[in-house]
Scaffold this motif. Structure first.
Motif, PDB file in Angstrom:
ATOM      1  N   TYR A   1      -1.725   5.827  -4.708  1.00 24.68           N
ATOM      2  CA  TYR A   1      -2.834   4.625  -5.320  1.00 24.68           C
ATOM      3  C   TYR A   1      -2.620   4.451  -6.651  1.00 24.68           C
ATOM      4  O   TYR A   1      -2.634   3.436  -7.081  1.00 24.68           O
ATOM      5  CB  TYR A   1      -3.990   4.860  -4.642  1.00 24.68           C
ATOM      6  CG  TYR A   1      -5.078   3.654  -5.087  1.00 24.68           C
ATOM      7  CD1 TYR A   1      -5.183   2.682  -4.511  1.00 24.68           C
ATOM      8  CD2 TYR A   1      -5.923   4.044  -6.260  1.00 24.68           C
ATOM      9  CE1 TYR A   1      -5.908   1.412  -4.855  1.00 24.68           C
ATOM     10  CE2 TYR A   1      -6.813   2.992  -6.900  1.00 24.68           C
ATOM     11  CZ  TYR A   1      -6.660   1.641  -5.991  1.00 24.68           C
ATOM     12  OH  TYR A   1      -7.446   0.695  -6.264  1.00 24.68           O
TER      13      TYR A   1
ATOM     14  N   TYR B   1      -7.438   5.233   0.297  1.00 26.56           N
ATOM     15  CA  TYR B   1      -6.030   4.512   0.353  1.00 26.56           C
ATOM     16  C   TYR B   1      -5.103   5.181   0.814  1.00 26.56           C
ATOM     17  O   TYR B   1      -4.257   4.881   1.439  1.00 26.56           O
ATOM     18  CB  TYR B   1      -6.175   3.525  -0.925  1.00 26.56           C
ATOM     19  CG  TYR B   1      -7.110   2.662  -1.115  1.00 26.56           C
ATOM     20  CD1 TYR B   1      -7.360   1.729  -0.296  1.00 26.56           C
ATOM     21  CD2 TYR B   1      -7.649   2.599  -2.368  1.00 26.56           C
ATOM     22  CE1 TYR B   1      -8.414   0.690  -0.331  1.00 26.56           C
ATOM     23  CE2 TYR B   1      -8.730   1.444  -2.489  1.00 26.56           C
ATOM     24  CZ  TYR B   1      -9.206   0.588  -1.508  1.00 26.56           C
ATOM     25  OH  TYR B   1      -9.835  -0.355  -1.601  1.00 26.56           O
TER      26      TYR B   1
ATOM     27  N   PRO C   1       0.882  -1.088   0.018  1.00 24.02           N
ATOM     28  CA  PRO C   1      -0.135  -0.114  -0.020  1.00 24.02           C
ATOM     29  C   PRO C   1       0.864   1.419  -0.065  1.00 24.02           C
ATOM     30  O   PRO C   1       0.180   2.443  -0.277  1.00 24.02           O
ATOM     31  CB  PRO C   1      -1.088  -0.304   1.389  1.00 24.02           C
ATOM     32  CG  PRO C   1      -0.771  -1.533   1.561  1.00 24.02           C
ATOM     33  CD  PRO C   1       0.621  -2.093   1.284  1.00 24.02           C
TER      34      PRO C   1
ATOM     35  N   TRP D   1      -4.556  -4.428   1.202  1.00 22.01           N
ATOM     36  CA  TRP D   1      -4.745  -4.139   2.501  1.00 22.01           C
ATOM     37  C   TRP D   1      -5.297  -5.259   3.091  1.00 22.01           C
ATOM     38  O   TRP D   1      -5.165  -5.441   4.332  1.00 22.01           O
ATOM     39  CB  TRP D   1      -5.914  -3.205   2.246  1.00 22.01           C
ATOM     40  CG  TRP D   1      -5.392  -1.795   1.835  1.00 22.01           C
ATOM     41  CD1 TRP D   1      -5.293  -1.170   0.656  1.00 22.01           C
ATOM     42  CD2 TRP D   1      -4.650  -0.980   2.961  1.00 22.01           C
ATOM     43  NE1 TRP D   1      -4.898   0.254   0.509  1.00 22.01           N
ATOM     44  CE2 TRP D   1      -4.404   0.434   2.060  1.00 22.01           C
ATOM     45  CE3 TRP D   1      -4.385  -0.776   4.048  1.00 22.01           C
ATOM     46  CZ2 TRP D   1      -3.910   1.288   2.353  1.00 22.01           C
ATOM     47  CZ3 TRP D   1      -3.777   0.380   4.565  1.00 22.01           C
ATOM     48  CH2 TRP D   1      -3.395   1.234   3.934  1.00 22.01           C
TER      49      TRP D   1
END
Length: 396
Positions: free
Chosen positions: A255, A324, A251, A293
């Motif tokens: 994004y 995110y 992550p 995630w």
């Protein structure tokens, strides 16, 4: 499995609960027009261990003198008569007795229902009781008594062996099932389909999508996918039908850039494997997860190592509603020490490619082939193959 037993009344609709001749003499002033049972039902719910009883009484044609009342008491009586249960009584009263009950309800037993004789309304009687084992075979009966303000109740004997009027029979026993065994050959459901699944941690240069087989430990990781495919290809009875690769990224970072990297890297790996074996594009496919995630949550929630000081706080952010990029920023901002551990020891494991090699096993056509497959790997056989093999042995 929930079983409901609907017990039908043994009496016809509009059944009369009539007074029967007995040892007690009843003169004309005590006589009454028979009470009509308009409807009656009992439902046994064995899973809930309960019996629901409903009785609809029609009192329009029932006439009593003003100082007299009839007491109807539903009862459940076991088949052998050893156990019984009285339910709440129903009182149908003449004018004076009816108003006495209205003014003095404290003298009535709990749950007693009082109605006025000759009324056009129906008495809706409902009772839900606990089902006891002895009720498996029992009867629902109505006890009838006549009373005034001062006299002891006078029983009105009924035709049942207990002196009541029988309304319904409860029988929850199940007949024994006696059936012949019928052996039916299984149907041919097509070939046996098997899968090999695994994960390869193929490393890419930072912010690049080109695959370099000799970079880092890529040879070792690519070998996982190659060896799985080769294992199937060397099997003379197996045919590869599909290869799927799903790429995952960690992550950290923007994004949209992770989408670009995950898309490009997964497609590069797919083409690499396709070209090694000359697979058609329909045989080898790919998909991607830009930021894993779910994998991060599993690591934070379940792993003993690495040591994290604020697991619950980290999980609250991971499970939250932040976008995110904001979510990753919150982890880094609120828990910098834990984030440093995550960045070094968890995120690398989230950059992986899961692969699935799907293949089918050819159909065995002779009993010798079926026996050989059974001896080496029974999971290659279909249900019909086991049936065919069984038929080759003598009875017993």
């Amino acid at each position: 499995m929930k079983r409901n037993h609907f017990i039908s009344s043994l009496m016809l609709l509009a059944m009369g609960l009539t007074a029967y001749a007995g040892e007690t003499a009843i003169n004309a002033s005590q006589a009454y027009t028979p009470l009509k049972v308009y409807d009656m039902a009992a439902r046994v719910d064995e899973s809930a261990r309960s019996i629901a009883i409903t009785i609809d009484l029609n009192m329009a044609d029932m006439h009593l003198s003003r100082d007299r009342e009839m007491v109807f008491t539903p009862m459940i009586i076991s088949e052998n008569g050893a156990d019984s249960l009285e339910l709440s009584p129903i009182i149908v009263a003449g004018r004076n007795r009816y108003y006495w009950h209205m003014r003095n309800p404290e003298f009535d037993a709990p749950g007693t229902k009082v109605y006025r004789a000759g009324s056009k309304e129906h008495a809706q009687y409902k009772e839900l009781i606990d089902f006891q084992p002895w009720m498996n075979r029992s009867t629902i009966e109505m006890r009838q008594e006549s009373a005034t303000c001062c006299d002891d109740p006078i029983p009105y004997p009924g035709p049942s062996r207990h002196g009541n009027v029988e309304l319904a029979v409860i029988d929850t026993s199940r007949p024994a099932v006696e059936g012949d065994f019928v052996f039916t050959p299984p149907v041919d459901a097509g070939p046996v389909v098997k899968k090999i699944e695994g994960s390869a941690f193929v490393t890419f240069v930072v912010n690049r999508t080109e695959l370099k087989p000799d970079y880092m430990i890529n040879r070792q990781e690519l070998a996982k996918i190659i060896n799985s495919i080769d294992f199937v290809r060397k099997d003379k009875d197996a045919t590869i039908t599909h290869v799927h690769i799903k790429g995952f990224a960690s992550p950290e970072g923007p994004y949209l850039n992770n989408v670009r990297l995950a898309t490009g890297r997964t497609e590069t790996l797919r083409r690499y494997v396709r070209d090694l074996y000359s697979f058609p594009d329909t045989t080898i496919t790919s998909s991607f997860e830009p930021e894993d995630w779910a994998g991060l949550r599993t690591w934070v929630a379940d792993s003993v190592t690495p040591a994290l000081a604020n697991r619950q706080g980290l999980l609250a952010i991971i499970d939250g509603t932040l976008e995110y990029d904001a979510r990753d920023h919150a982890l880094r901002t609120y828990y910098p020490e834990d984030y440093a551990v995550i960045l070094k020891e968890i995120y690398p494991w989230l950059r992986h490619s899961d692969y699935t090699v799907t293949y089918s096993i050819r159909t065995y056509t002779t009993i010798d082939e079926i026996r050989a497959a059974y001896s080496s790997d029974p999971t290659r056989l279909r249900a019909i193959d086991f049936y065919t093999l069984a038929q080759s042995y003598p009875v017993g």
